[in-house]
Design a protein around this motif. Structure first.
Motif, PDB file in Angstrom:
ATOM      1  N   THR A 138      19.079 -20.422  12.157  1.00 12.72           N
ATOM      2  CA  THR A 138      18.916 -20.116  10.735  1.00 12.72           C
ATOM      3  C   THR A 138      17.629 -19.334  10.560  1.00 12.72           C
ATOM      4  N   VAL A 139      17.697 -18.286   9.752  1.00 18.86           N
ATOM      5  CA  VAL A 139      16.520 -17.469   9.453  1.00 18.86           C
ATOM      6  C   VAL A 139      16.440 -17.298   7.939  1.00 18.86           C
ATOM      7  N   TRP A 140      15.228 -17.303   7.391  1.00 15.54           N
ATOM      8  CA  TRP A 140      15.016 -17.305   5.948  1.00 15.54           C
ATOM      9  C   TRP A 140      14.320 -16.039   5.460  1.00 15.54           C
ATOM     10  N   GLY A 141      14.460 -15.782   4.168  1.00 15.87           N
ATOM     11  CA  GLY A 141      13.686 -14.764   3.469  1.00 15.87           C
ATOM     12  C   GLY A 141      14.004 -13.342   3.874  1.00 15.87           C
ATOM     13  N   THR A 142      12.965 -12.507   3.823  1.00 17.02           N
ATOM     14  CA  THR A 142      13.109 -11.087   4.136  1.00 17.02           C
ATOM     15  C   THR A 142      13.615 -10.888   5.555  1.00 17.02           C
ATOM     16  N   GLN A 143      13.202 -11.770   6.478  1.00 15.74           N
ATOM     17  CA  GLN A 143      13.694 -11.660   7.852  1.00 15.74           C
ATOM     18  C   GLN A 143      15.218 -11.778   7.907  1.00 15.74           C
ATOM     19  N   ALA A 144      15.798 -12.635   7.083  1.00 17.45           N
ATOM     20  CA  ALA A 144      17.251 -12.797   7.049  1.00 17.45           C
ATOM     21  C   ALA A 144      17.917 -11.531   6.529  1.00 17.45           C
ATOM     22  N   GLU A 145      17.360 -10.953   5.466  1.00 16.14           N
ATOM     23  CA  GLU A 145      17.925  -9.723   4.898  1.00 16.14           C
ATOM     24  C   GLU A 145      17.825  -8.565   5.882  1.00 16.14           C
ATOM     25  N   ASN A 146      16.668  -8.419   6.542  1.00 15.05           N
ATOM     26  CA  ASN A 146      16.495  -7.336   7.515  1.00 15.05           C
ATOM     27  C   ASN A 146      17.411  -7.530   8.718  1.00 15.05           C
ATOM     28  N   ALA A 147      17.540  -8.751   9.178  1.00 17.69           N
ATOM     29  CA  ALA A 147      18.402  -9.028  10.317  1.00 17.69           C
ATOM     30  C   ALA A 147      19.851  -8.690   9.983  1.00 17.69           C
ATOM     31  N   LYS A 148      20.287  -9.006   8.792  1.00 18.10           N
ATOM     32  CA  LYS A 148      21.653  -8.685   8.364  1.00 18.10           C
ATOM     33  C   LYS A 148      21.875  -7.174   8.411  1.00 18.10           C
ATOM     34  N   GLN A 149      20.854  -6.427   8.026  1.00 15.85           N
ATOM     35  CA  GLN A 149      20.960  -4.971   7.977  1.00 15.85           C
ATOM     36  C   GLN A 149      20.917  -4.334   9.366  1.00 15.85           C
ATOM     37  N   PHE A 150      20.079  -4.857  10.260  1.00 17.71           N
ATOM     38  CA  PHE A 150      19.818  -4.163  11.513  1.00 17.71           C
ATOM     39  C   PHE A 150      20.393  -4.803  12.773  1.00 17.71           C
ATOM     40  N   LEU A 151      20.834  -6.046  12.706  1.00 16.11           N
ATOM     41  CA  LEU A 151      21.329  -6.734  13.897  1.00 16.11           C
ATOM     42  C   LEU A 151      22.799  -7.084  13.764  1.00 16.11           C
ATOM     43  N   GLY A 152      23.447  -7.299  14.895  1.00 18.49           N
ATOM     44  CA  GLY A 152      24.843  -7.699  14.888  1.00 18.49           C
ATOM     45  C   GLY A 152      25.229  -8.362  16.191  1.00 18.49           C
ATOM     46  N   LYS A 153      26.466  -8.765  16.270  1.00 25.19           N
ATOM     47  CA  LYS A 153      27.005  -9.463  17.435  1.00 25.19           C
ATOM     48  C   LYS A 153      26.692  -8.670  18.700  1.00 25.19           C
ATOM     49  N   GLY A 154      26.215  -9.382  19.727  1.00 26.42           N
ATOM     50  CA  GLY A 154      25.912  -8.768  21.010  1.00 26.42           C
ATOM     51  C   GLY A 154      24.478  -8.303  21.166  1.00 26.42           C
ATOM     52  N   ARG A 155      23.736  -8.238  20.078  1.00 27.17           N
ATOM     53  CA  ARG A 155      22.363  -7.737  20.131  1.00 27.17           C
ATOM     54  C   ARG A 155      21.423  -8.771  20.741  1.00 27.17           C
ATOM     55  N   ALA A 156      20.498  -8.297  21.576  1.00 23.90           N
ATOM     56  CA  ALA A 156      19.511  -9.183  22.192  1.00 23.90           C
ATOM     57  C   ALA A 156      18.355  -9.405  21.224  1.00 23.90           C
ATOM     58  N   VAL A 157      17.952 -10.663  21.078  1.00 23.17           N
ATOM     59  CA  VAL A 157      16.838 -11.024  20.195  1.00 23.17           C
ATOM     60  C   VAL A 157      15.986 -12.098  20.844  1.00 23.17           C
ATOM     61  N   MET A 158      14.742 -12.151  20.399  1.00 30.93           N
ATOM     62  CA  MET A 158      13.841 -13.231  20.778  1.00 30.93           C
ATOM     63  C   MET A 158      13.540 -14.017  19.521  1.00 30.93           C
ATOM     64  N   ILE A 159      13.575 -15.328  19.637  1.00 30.18           N
ATOM     65  CA  ILE A 159      13.348 -16.202  18.499  1.00 30.18           C
ATOM     66  C   ILE A 159      12.182 -17.127  18.800  1.00 30.18           C
ATOM     67  N   VAL A 160      11.261 -17.204  17.870  1.00 23.42           N
ATOM     68  CA  VAL A 160      10.197 -18.198  17.917  1.00 23.42           C
ATOM     69  C   VAL A 160      10.414 -19.073  16.694  1.00 23.42           C
ATOM     70  N   GLY A 161      10.572 -20.353  16.893  1.00 25.01           N
ATOM     71  CA  GLY A 161      10.856 -21.227  15.766  1.00 25.01           C
ATOM     72  C   GLY A 161      10.694 -22.689  16.127  1.00 25.01           C
ATOM     73  N   HIS A 162      11.433 -23.519  15.402  1.00 26.67           N
ATOM     74  CA  HIS A 162      11.372 -24.962  15.660  1.00 26.67           C
ATOM     75  C   HIS A 162      12.768 -25.558  15.552  1.00 26.67           C
ATOM     76  N   LEU A 163      12.934 -26.723  16.159  1.00 29.94           N
ATOM     77  CA  LEU A 163      14.201 -27.454  16.090  1.00 29.94           C
ATOM     78  C   LEU A 163      14.275 -28.261  14.803  1.00 29.94           C
ATOM     79  N   ARG A 164      15.474 -28.326  14.251  1.00 25.95           N
ATOM     80  CA  ARG A 164      15.719 -29.159  13.082  1.00 25.95           C
ATOM     81  C   ARG A 164      17.043 -29.886  13.297  1.00 25.95           C
ATOM     82  N   GLN A 165      17.094 -31.131  12.893  1.00 24.01           N
ATOM     83  CA  GLN A 165      18.322 -31.904  13.013  1.00 24.01           C
ATOM     84  C   GLN A 165      18.969 -32.013  11.642  1.00 24.01           C
ATOM     85  N   ASP A 166      20.193 -31.500  11.541  1.00 30.47           N
ATOM     86  CA  ASP A 166      20.977 -31.642  10.314  1.00 30.47           C
ATOM     87  C   ASP A 166      21.843 -32.884  10.446  1.00 30.47           C
ATOM     88  N   THR A 167      21.942 -33.663   9.378  1.00 27.42           N
ATOM     89  CA  THR A 167      22.807 -34.839   9.370  1.00 27.42           C
ATOM     90  C   THR A 167      23.730 -34.761   8.161  1.00 27.42           C
TER      91      THR A 167
END
Length: 122
Positions: free
Chosen positions: A56-85
């Motif tokens: 999951t990505v939030w804010g402007t990063q989410a909008e930019n990613a939608k515009q510039f990235l797609g299936k198959g694209r290589a990305v690096m992610i720095v983030g944290h783990l979250r547990q959904d229940t």
């Protein structure tokens, strides 16, 4: 007791970003990531294990990613783990799942092989 929750992953997107907005208007995007682990077994045969991760990505990063990235694209992610229940609607059982919340999403260059495959003859 101290704790630390940070994750760094490099992989390929398994699907295009699904962009939506919260009721307050904040953009949020979800996509899948495939991360491979390679090693050689005792017989010196190359082995690969693929881990599929929800991101999951939030804010402007989410909008930019939608515009510039797609299936198959290589990305690096720095983030944290979250547990959904949640509670399963059909059985009433409690369910949970870990996902990665991206704090930084870094677009990696496409490989030469991928670019060559995308070139179409006139």
């Amino acid at each position: 007791m101290p704790s630390f929750n940070q994750i760094i992953l490099i992989g390929h997107m398994t699907r295009d970003i699904e962009l939506r907005h919260t009721p307050s208007g904040s953009p949020v995007g979800d996509f899948g990531l495939a991360v491979n682990r390679n090693w050689k077994d005792k017989d010196d045969n190359r082995q690969t294990e693929t881990c599929f991760i929800d991101v999951t990505v939030w804010g402007t990063q989410a909008e930019n990613a939608k515009q510039f990235l797609g299936k198959g694209r290589a990305v690096m992610i720095v983030g944290h783990l979250r547990q959904d229940t949640w509670e399963d609607k059909s059985t009433g059982a409690k369910r949970s799942k870990h996902k990665v919340v991206a704090e930084r999403l870094i677009y990696l260059p496409e490989s030469k092989e991928r670019k060559a495959a995308d070139v179409k003859d006139p």
